[in-house]
Design a protein around this motif. Structure first.
Motif, PDB file in Angstrom:
ATOM      1  N   LYS A 241       0.827  -1.205   0.000  1.00  8.25           N
ATOM      2  CA  LYS A 241       0.000   0.000   0.000  1.00  8.25           C
ATOM      3  C   LYS A 241       0.859   1.252   0.000  1.00  8.25           C
ATOM      4  O   LYS A 241       0.602   2.204  -0.749  1.00  8.25           O
ATOM      5  CB  LYS A 241      -0.917  -0.016   1.215  1.00  8.25           C
ATOM      6  N   GLU A 242       1.895   1.260   0.828  1.00  2.00           N
ATOM      7  CA  GLU A 242       2.757   2.445   0.961  1.00  2.00           C
ATOM      8  C   GLU A 242       3.481   2.740  -0.347  1.00  2.00           C
ATOM      9  O   GLU A 242       3.590   3.897  -0.766  1.00  2.00           O
ATOM     10  CB  GLU A 242       3.773   2.230   2.080  1.00  2.00           C
ATOM     11  N   ARG A 243       3.941   1.688  -1.000  1.00  2.00           N
ATOM     12  CA  ARG A 243       4.703   1.895  -2.227  1.00  2.00           C
ATOM     13  C   ARG A 243       3.821   2.364  -3.378  1.00  2.00           C
ATOM     14  O   ARG A 243       4.185   3.276  -4.128  1.00  2.00           O
ATOM     15  CB  ARG A 243       5.420   0.602  -2.626  1.00  2.00           C
ATOM     16  N   VAL A 244       2.640   1.743  -3.513  1.00  2.00           N
ATOM     17  CA  VAL A 244       1.792   2.075  -4.649  1.00  2.00           C
ATOM     18  C   VAL A 244       1.217   3.484  -4.527  1.00  2.00           C
ATOM     19  O   VAL A 244       0.983   4.165  -5.530  1.00  2.00           O
ATOM     20  CB  VAL A 244       0.658   1.027  -4.806  1.00  2.00           C
ATOM     21  N   GLU A 245       0.988   3.963  -3.302  1.00  2.00           N
ATOM     22  CA  GLU A 245       0.434   5.299  -3.117  1.00  2.00           C
ATOM     23  C   GLU A 245       1.453   6.400  -3.381  1.00  2.00           C
ATOM     24  O   GLU A 245       1.075   7.570  -3.540  1.00  2.00           O
ATOM     25  CB  GLU A 245      -0.146   5.438  -1.706  1.00  2.00           C
TER      26      GLU A 245
ATOM     27  N   PHE B  18      -3.528  12.576 -11.855  1.00  3.56           N
ATOM     28  CA  PHE B  18      -4.144  12.033 -10.638  1.00  3.56           C
ATOM     29  C   PHE B  18      -3.416  12.559  -9.410  1.00  3.56           C
ATOM     30  O   PHE B  18      -2.266  12.219  -9.153  1.00  3.56           O
ATOM     31  CB  PHE B  18      -4.122  10.509 -10.673  1.00  3.56           C
ATOM     32  N   CYS B  19      -4.119  13.400  -8.654  1.00  3.81           N
ATOM     33  CA  CYS B  19      -3.506  14.049  -7.500  1.00  3.81           C
ATOM     34  C   CYS B  19      -3.675  13.233  -6.221  1.00  3.81           C
ATOM     35  O   CYS B  19      -2.909  13.408  -5.271  1.00  3.81           O
ATOM     36  CB  CYS B  19      -4.118  15.430  -7.296  1.00  3.81           C
ATOM     37  N   GLU B  20      -4.698  12.376  -6.187  1.00  3.20           N
ATOM     38  CA  GLU B  20      -4.997  11.616  -4.989  1.00  3.20           C
ATOM     39  C   GLU B  20      -5.070  10.123  -5.306  1.00  3.20           C
ATOM     40  O   GLU B  20      -5.381   9.726  -6.429  1.00  3.20           O
ATOM     41  CB  GLU B  20      -6.331  12.068  -4.382  1.00  3.20           C
ATOM     42  N   SER B  21      -4.792   9.298  -4.284  1.00  2.00           N
ATOM     43  CA  SER B  21      -4.863   7.853  -4.484  1.00  2.00           C
ATOM     44  C   SER B  21      -5.141   7.154  -3.159  1.00  2.00           C
ATOM     45  O   SER B  21      -4.877   7.696  -2.086  1.00  2.00           O
ATOM     46  CB  SER B  21      -3.556   7.315  -5.083  1.00  2.00           C
ATOM     47  N   GLN B  22      -5.694   5.961  -3.265  1.00  2.00           N
ATOM     48  CA  GLN B  22      -5.919   5.090  -2.118  1.00  2.00           C
ATOM     49  C   GLN B  22      -5.503   3.683  -2.529  1.00  2.00           C
ATOM     50  O   GLN B  22      -5.973   3.166  -3.539  1.00  2.00           O
ATOM     51  CB  GLN B  22      -7.393   5.093  -1.693  1.00  2.00           C
ATOM     52  N   GLY B  23      -4.613   3.075  -1.771  1.00  5.46           N
ATOM     53  CA  GLY B  23      -4.096   1.763  -2.141  1.00  5.46           C
ATOM     54  C   GLY B  23      -4.371   0.707  -1.091  1.00  5.46           C
ATOM     55  O   GLY B  23      -4.739   1.007   0.050  1.00  5.46           O
ATOM     56  N   SER B  24      -4.202  -0.546  -1.494  1.00  2.59           N
ATOM     57  CA  SER B  24      -4.263  -1.672  -0.567  1.00  2.59           C
ATOM     58  C   SER B  24      -3.103  -2.596  -0.884  1.00  2.59           C
ATOM     59  O   SER B  24      -2.687  -2.719  -2.041  1.00  2.59           O
ATOM     60  CB  SER B  24      -5.593  -2.422  -0.694  1.00  2.59           C
ATOM     61  N   SER B  25      -2.547  -3.238   0.135  1.00  2.00           N
ATOM     62  CA  SER B  25      -1.370  -4.077  -0.047  1.00  2.00           C
ATOM     63  C   SER B  25      -1.740  -5.440  -0.608  1.00  2.00           C
ATOM     64  O   SER B  25      -2.838  -5.957  -0.390  1.00  2.00           O
ATOM     65  CB  SER B  25      -0.638  -4.262   1.287  1.00  2.00           C
ATOM     66  N   SER B  26      -0.804  -6.026  -1.346  1.00  2.00           N
ATOM     67  CA  SER B  26      -1.004  -7.367  -1.874  1.00  2.00           C
ATOM     68  C   SER B  26      -0.784  -8.390  -0.762  1.00  2.00           C
ATOM     69  O   SER B  26      -0.182  -8.096   0.278  1.00  2.00           O
ATOM     70  CB  SER B  26      -0.032  -7.629  -3.019  1.00  2.00           C
TER      71      SER B  26
ATOM     72  N   GLY C   2       1.226 -11.334  -0.412  1.00  2.00           N
ATOM     73  CA  GLY C   2       2.315 -12.050  -1.070  1.00  2.00           C
ATOM     74  C   GLY C   2       2.423 -11.614  -2.514  1.00  2.00           C
ATOM     75  O   GLY C   2       2.551 -10.427  -2.806  1.00  2.00           O
ATOM     76  N   ALA C   3       2.331 -12.580  -3.441  1.00  2.00           N
ATOM     77  CA  ALA C   3       2.468 -12.280  -4.866  1.00  2.00           C
ATOM     78  C   ALA C   3       1.126 -12.135  -5.565  1.00  2.00           C
ATOM     79  O   ALA C   3       1.058 -12.182  -6.796  1.00  2.00           O
ATOM     80  CB  ALA C   3       3.282 -13.378  -5.546  1.00  2.00           C
ATOM     81  N   SER C   4       0.043 -11.960  -4.803  1.00  2.00           N
ATOM     82  CA  SER C   4      -1.267 -11.795  -5.435  1.00  2.00           C
ATOM     83  C   SER C   4      -2.033 -10.675  -4.752  1.00  2.00           C
ATOM     84  O   SER C   4      -1.769 -10.311  -3.611  1.00  2.00           O
ATOM     85  CB  SER C   4      -2.085 -13.096  -5.345  1.00  2.00           C
ATOM     86  N   GLY C   5      -3.003 -10.119  -5.491  1.00  2.00           N
ATOM     87  CA  GLY C   5      -3.843  -9.068  -4.937  1.00  2.00           C
ATOM     88  C   GLY C   5      -3.175  -7.710  -4.936  1.00  2.00           C
ATOM     89  O   GLY C   5      -2.197  -7.447  -5.632  1.00  2.00           O
ATOM     90  N   GLY C   6      -3.707  -6.835  -4.135  1.00  2.00           N
ATOM     91  CA  GLY C   6      -3.242  -5.449  -4.104  1.00  2.00           C
ATOM     92  C   GLY C   6      -3.985  -4.623  -5.138  1.00  2.00           C
ATOM     93  O   GLY C   6      -4.304  -5.108  -6.221  1.00  2.00           O
ATOM     94  N   ALA C   7      -4.303  -3.391  -4.788  1.00  2.00           N
ATOM     95  CA  ALA C   7      -5.050  -2.528  -5.709  1.00  2.00           C
ATOM     96  C   ALA C   7      -4.749  -1.076  -5.401  1.00  2.00           C
ATOM     97  O   ALA C   7      -4.196  -0.739  -4.349  1.00  2.00           O
ATOM     98  CB  ALA C   7      -6.554  -2.798  -5.599  1.00  2.00           C
ATOM     99  N   VAL C   8      -5.128  -0.210  -6.334  1.00  2.00           N
ATOM    100  CA  VAL C   8      -5.001   1.225  -6.110  1.00  2.00           C
ATOM    101  C   VAL C   8      -6.115   1.931  -6.875  1.00  2.00           C
ATOM    102  O   VAL C   8      -6.470   1.538  -7.988  1.00  2.00           O
ATOM    103  CB  VAL C   8      -3.614   1.761  -6.547  1.00  2.00           C
ATOM    104  N   THR C   9      -6.704   2.943  -6.242  1.00  2.00           N
ATOM    105  CA  THR C   9      -7.703   3.806  -6.865  1.00  2.00           C
ATOM    106  C   THR C   9      -7.113   5.203  -6.969  1.00  2.00           C
ATOM    107  O   THR C   9      -6.713   5.780  -5.957  1.00  2.00           O
ATOM    108  CB  THR C   9      -8.998   3.836  -6.029  1.00  2.00           C
ATOM    109  N   LEU C  10      -7.059   5.739  -8.177  1.00  2.00           N
ATOM    110  CA  LEU C  10      -6.493   7.065  -8.439  1.00  2.00           C
ATOM    111  C   LEU C  10      -7.588   7.980  -8.961  1.00  2.00           C
ATOM    112  O   LEU C  10      -8.450   7.537  -9.730  1.00  2.00           O
ATOM    113  CB  LEU C  10      -5.374   6.975  -9.473  1.00  2.00           C
ATOM    114  N   TRP C  11      -7.568   9.252  -8.573  1.00  2.00           N
ATOM    115  CA  TRP C  11      -8.576  10.167  -9.083  1.00  2.00           C
ATOM    116  C   TRP C  11      -8.039  11.583  -9.216  1.00  2.00           C
ATOM    117  O   TRP C  11      -7.064  11.977  -8.577  1.00  2.00           O
ATOM    118  CB  TRP C  11      -9.828  10.158  -8.204  1.00  2.00           C
ATOM    119  N   ASN C  12      -8.696  12.337 -10.081  1.00  2.00           N
ATOM    120  CA  ASN C  12      -8.363  13.723 -10.340  1.00  2.00           C
ATOM    121  C   ASN C  12      -9.119  14.598  -9.343  1.00  2.00           C
ATOM    122  O   ASN C  12     -10.322  14.805  -9.467  1.00  2.00           O
ATOM    123  CB  ASN C  12      -8.753  14.084 -11.775  1.00  2.00           C
TER     124      ASN C  12
END
Length: 290
Positions: A41-45, A52-60, A62-72
């Motif tokens: 999460k920390e790295r992707v954000e 895109f000025c703002e973002s919200q991430g979630s950590s994977s 292990g080697a699966s999952g993880g996501a990020v939402t970016l918006w203007n």
């Protein structure tokens, strides 16, 4: 407003991040949803893309999952709600008209137990916010209908039923892809080719009352998933729609029986969902007849 969703299958390489930057620049979306970043999460954000000025991430995990939402943030305000390695929930508010809604950026687990726990968490969240219009977009990891898959083994009934139950319980609408039938492919040839619609978008009835939505599949690049884009336009800006009227001349049209065939197709879900889906199919056939 334009929302783009994509399972990137890993965003650790510079090459993948360059692809994301190019997509953001070329398609000028307002919200960008990315699944399977396979990053913390920390790295992707920390990664910034285009406008895109703002973002919200979630950590994977292990080697699966993880996501990020970016918006203007110049166009839309976002407030993070909750997240885990399979979803991100964000409360958005349009700066122009003040309309607020909740967006789920999801990557549904393949494991049966994990999948059912996931749908239970999302359903519980929605029940706690009954008055908020919402969207669920991302990689659902299962097709909803038999026609959503070509080739390979049959669809797992339990995963299909879990998704259908979630849609019915929450009274959501599954948006059809307008320019393609599938969002994932193994790129084999002949009998080994498998294509599936895994990436989808679900919307609440509140959305249909306020906005017109169009879901499209884009050109695949850098992943075995095709990005999907959701175009959202206020209904007030559209031309007036005239009421439906039956035309007697349709009975003499050679394609009239195709409409009957469309109405007789098998669809899973509650009765209201059956009717809405069948009306959509028949409407397409009638437009071709005209």
């Amino acid at each position: 407003m334009k929302i783009l969703s994509w399972n990137i299958r890993g965003m650790n390489s510079c090459h993948k991040r360059d692809i994301v930057r190019n997509l953001a620049r070329d398609h000028r979306m307002d919200i960008f949803l990315i699944q399977e970043t396979k990053m913390s999460k920390e790295r992707v954000e920390k990664i910034k893309f285009f406008k895109f000025c703002e973002s919200q991430g979630s950590s994977s995990n292990g080697a699966s999952g993880g996501a990020v939402t970016l918006w203007n943030s110049h166009f839309i305000q976002g407030v993070p709600f909750c997240h885990d390695d399979n979803h991100i929930a964000t409360l958005f508010k349009h700066i122009r008209d003040g309309f607020s809604w909740i967006l789920f950026n999801i990557y549904v687990p393949n494991n049966k137990v994990s999948r059912r726990k996931f749908w239970a968490r999302v359903s519980s969240f929605c029940c706690n916010h009954p008055n908020a219009p919402w969207l669920v977009i991302g990689d659902f990891n299962t097709p909803l209908q038999e026609t959503d898959k070509f080739g390979g083994s049959q669809i797992q009934l339990d995963s299909k039923q879990d998704l259908a139950d979630f849609i019915n319980d929450q009274c959501l609408i599954d948006l059809d892809l307008t320019k393609a039938s599938f969002t994932w492919s193994n790129h084999r040839i002949g009998a080994e080719l498998i294509q599936v619609r895994l990436d989808q978008a679900l919307i609440s009835i509140d959305w249909l009352q306020r906005y017109s939505c169009s879901l499209n599949s884009m050109i695949k690049v850098g992943s075995d998933h095709y990005p999907i884009s959701l175009m959202v336009e206020p209904k007030g800006g559209q031309r007036r729609k005239f009421p439906f009227r039956f035309e007697k001349m349709w009975l003499s049209h050679p394609s009239q029986y195709n409409c009957v065939k469309e109405w007789s197709i098998q669809i899973d879900g509650i009765t209201l969902f059956h009717i809405a889906k069948k009306m959509r199919f028949v409407k397409k056939m009638v437009k071709k007849m005209e």
